[in-house]
Design a protein around this motif. Structure first.
Motif, mmCIF file in Angstrom:
data_model
loop_
_atom_site.group_PDB
_atom_site.id
_atom_site.type_symbol
_atom_site.label_atom_id
_atom_site.label_comp_id
_atom_site.label_asym_id
_atom_site.label_seq_id
_atom_site.Cartn_x
_atom_site.Cartn_y
_atom_site.Cartn_z
ATOM 1 N N TRP A 65 0.823 -1.213 0.000
ATOM 2 C CA TRP A 65 0.000 0.000 0.000
ATOM 3 C C TRP A 65 0.857 1.263 0.000
ATOM 4 C CZ3 TRP A 65 0.323 3.561 3.927
ATOM 5 C CH2 TRP A 65 0.970 3.157 5.089
ATOM 6 N N MET A 66 2.130 1.159 0.428
ATOM 7 C CA MET A 66 3.021 2.325 0.465
ATOM 8 C C MET A 66 3.689 2.595 -0.875
ATOM 9 S SD MET A 66 5.034 2.087 4.056
ATOM 10 C CE MET A 66 5.152 0.356 4.396
ATOM 11 N N LEU A 67 3.637 1.626 -1.749
ATOM 12 C CA LEU A 67 4.377 1.726 -3.005
ATOM 13 C C LEU A 67 3.475 2.118 -4.162
ATOM 14 C CD1 LEU A 67 6.498 -1.476 -2.451
ATOM 15 C CD2 LEU A 67 7.169 0.877 -2.011
ATOM 16 N N PRO A 68 3.972 2.754 -5.148
ATOM 17 C CA PRO A 68 5.359 3.147 -5.367
ATOM 18 C C PRO A 68 5.731 4.385 -4.540
ATOM 19 C CG PRO A 68 4.032 3.937 -7.182
ATOM 20 C CD PRO A 68 3.118 3.151 -6.269
ATOM 21 N N ILE A 69 7.028 4.502 -4.265
ATOM 22 C CA ILE A 69 7.591 5.672 -3.590
ATOM 23 C C ILE A 69 8.420 6.410 -4.631
ATOM 24 C CG2 ILE A 69 9.294 6.465 -1.890
ATOM 25 C CD1 ILE A 69 6.851 5.507 -0.492
ATOM 26 N N SER A 70 8.172 7.686 -4.752
ATOM 27 C CA SER A 70 8.934 8.506 -5.680
ATOM 28 C C SER A 70 9.270 9.828 -4.993
ATOM 29 C CB SER A 70 8.130 8.761 -6.955
ATOM 30 O OG SER A 70 8.878 9.533 -7.857
ATOM 31 N N SER A 71 10.548 10.145 -4.944
ATOM 32 C CA SER A 71 11.013 11.382 -4.316
ATOM 33 C C SER A 71 11.472 12.328 -5.417
ATOM 34 C CB SER A 71 12.149 11.085 -3.342
ATOM 35 O OG SER A 71 11.730 10.163 -2.363
ATOM 36 N N SER A 72 10.633 13.282 -5.754
ATOM 37 C CA SER A 72 10.892 14.172 -6.892
ATOM 38 C C SER A 72 12.119 15.062 -6.708
ATOM 39 C CB SER A 72 9.665 15.042 -7.160
ATOM 40 O OG SER A 72 9.370 15.832 -6.014
ATOM 41 N N ARG A 73 12.559 15.278 -5.490
ATOM 42 C CA ARG A 73 13.715 16.149 -5.241
ATOM 43 C C ARG A 73 15.029 15.379 -5.195
ATOM 44 N NH1 ARG A 73 11.152 20.329 -0.834
ATOM 45 N NH2 ARG A 73 9.555 21.074 -2.259
ATOM 46 N N GLU A 123 13.155 5.751 -3.630
ATOM 47 C CA GLU A 123 12.673 5.579 -5.006
ATOM 48 C C GLU A 123 12.462 4.093 -5.227
ATOM 49 O OE1 GLU A 123 11.218 7.375 -8.252
ATOM 50 O OE2 GLU A 123 12.337 8.549 -6.800
ATOM 51 N N VAL A 124 11.209 3.650 -5.127
ATOM 52 C CA VAL A 124 10.896 2.220 -5.215
ATOM 53 C C VAL A 124 9.617 2.055 -6.023
ATOM 54 C CG1 VAL A 124 10.486 0.109 -3.922
ATOM 55 C CG2 VAL A 124 11.814 1.931 -2.879
ATOM 56 N N ALA A 125 9.682 1.258 -7.077
ATOM 57 C CA ALA A 125 8.531 1.071 -7.952
ATOM 58 C C ALA A 125 7.493 0.109 -7.378
ATOM 59 C CB ALA A 125 8.993 0.578 -9.320
ATOM 60 N N ASP A 126 7.971 -1.015 -6.824
ATOM 61 C CA ASP A 126 7.039 -2.046 -6.368
ATOM 62 C C ASP A 126 7.712 -2.955 -5.340
ATOM 63 O OD1 ASP A 126 8.738 -3.692 -7.906
ATOM 64 O OD2 ASP A 126 7.397 -3.601 -9.628
ATOM 65 N N LEU A 127 7.005 -3.983 -4.906
ATOM 66 C CA LEU A 127 7.545 -4.902 -3.902
ATOM 67 C C LEU A 127 8.776 -5.654 -4.399
ATOM 68 C CD1 LEU A 127 4.300 -6.386 -2.294
ATOM 69 C CD2 LEU A 127 5.994 -4.907 -1.213
ATOM 70 N N LYS A 128 8.818 -5.982 -5.683
ATOM 71 C CA LYS A 128 9.989 -6.670 -6.231
ATOM 72 C C LYS A 128 11.229 -5.786 -6.150
ATOM 73 C CE LYS A 128 7.546 -9.793 -9.320
ATOM 74 N NZ LYS A 128 7.274 -10.187 -10.696
ATOM 75 N N ALA A 129 11.067 -4.498 -6.452
ATOM 76 C CA ALA A 129 12.186 -3.561 -6.370
ATOM 77 C C ALA A 129 12.652 -3.411 -4.924
ATOM 78 C CB ALA A 129 11.782 -2.206 -6.939
ATOM 79 N N LEU A 130 11.718 -3.348 -3.987
ATOM 80 C CA LEU A 130 12.067 -3.252 -2.568
ATOM 81 C C LEU A 130 12.811 -4.510 -2.120
ATOM 82 C CD1 LEU A 130 11.934 -1.600 0.025
ATOM 83 C CD2 LEU A 130 9.668 -2.597 0.455
ATOM 84 N N ALA A 131 12.384 -5.658 -2.603
ATOM 85 C CA ALA A 131 13.064 -6.920 -2.280
ATOM 86 C C ALA A 131 14.491 -6.924 -2.827
ATOM 87 C CB ALA A 131 12.265 -8.100 -2.827
ATOM 88 N N ARG A 132 14.701 -6.368 -4.032
ATOM 89 C CA ARG A 132 16.053 -6.284 -4.613
ATOM 90 C C ARG A 132 16.950 -5.402 -3.751
ATOM 91 N NH1 ARG A 132 13.240 -6.032 -9.428
ATOM 92 N NH2 ARG A 132 13.368 -3.761 -9.502
#
Length: 170
Positions: A65-73, A123-132
């Motif tokens: 529910w927290m993803l995706p995370i994107s930090s524009s700065r 900066e995380v697109a999805d659960l797979k990216a977080l797992a990586r």
């Protein structure tokens, strides 16, 4: 002339006496809540050194529910190391799911574990990216979090970055 009922008069007369008075308690240390939290944390985490909080990733039931995370700065890139004067700041780092961050985590993993850092995946697109990201630094807590506020406060534009009480470095 209208007469005011007796109860209305009593309310008007007694109202100033019914107001609660502010009581200031002196002599309490300014960090009493912090002390309590450290004691609670030590009980929950089996006496973590320095009373630092360590989040258990397994306690988070579902991070999707927290993803995706994107930090524009923030973006992947090189930072200029500099000194900081932030006594008491626990060490932490910012990373993303990009190849540069993953390589940085693998290179610096031992140092990050020794420092007892907590990672923030900004900066995380999805659960797979977080797992990586987590797989690149086993044994280190890494949580997804928007890093815009941190970027503004520390005046940084790039990650990966290690932030300690005395320095900002890559």
């Amino acid at each position: 002339m209208k007469q005011i009922p007796l109860t209305s008069c009593l309310i008007l007369i007694l109202t100033p006496f019914a107001l609660a008075e502010l009581t200031v308690v002196e002599g309490l240390p300014g960090d009493f809540a912090q002390t309590d939290l450290r004691v609670f944390d030590a009980q929950m985490n089996g006496g973590t050194p320095n009373g630092l909080f360590r989040a258990e990733v397994s306690l988070l039931s579902d991070e999707a529910w927290m993803l995706p995370i994107s930090s524009s700065r923030l973006s992947p890139g090189k930072i200029t190391p500099r000194t900081l004067d932030m006594p008491g700041l626990p060490p932490f780092f910012l990373v993303g799911d990009d190849p540069k961050s993953l390589a940085w985590l693998q290179e610096r993993g031992t140092v990050l574990r020794e420092l007892g850092t907590v990672g923030l995946a900004v900066e995380v697109a999805d659960l797979k990216a977080l797992a990586r990201i987590r797989a690149a630094a086993p044994g280190i807590t890494i949580l997804p979090l928007n890093g815009n506020s941190i970027a503004t406060r520390l005046q940084i534009k790039h990650y990966p970055v290690l932030v300690t009480a005395t320095s900002l470095e890559q």
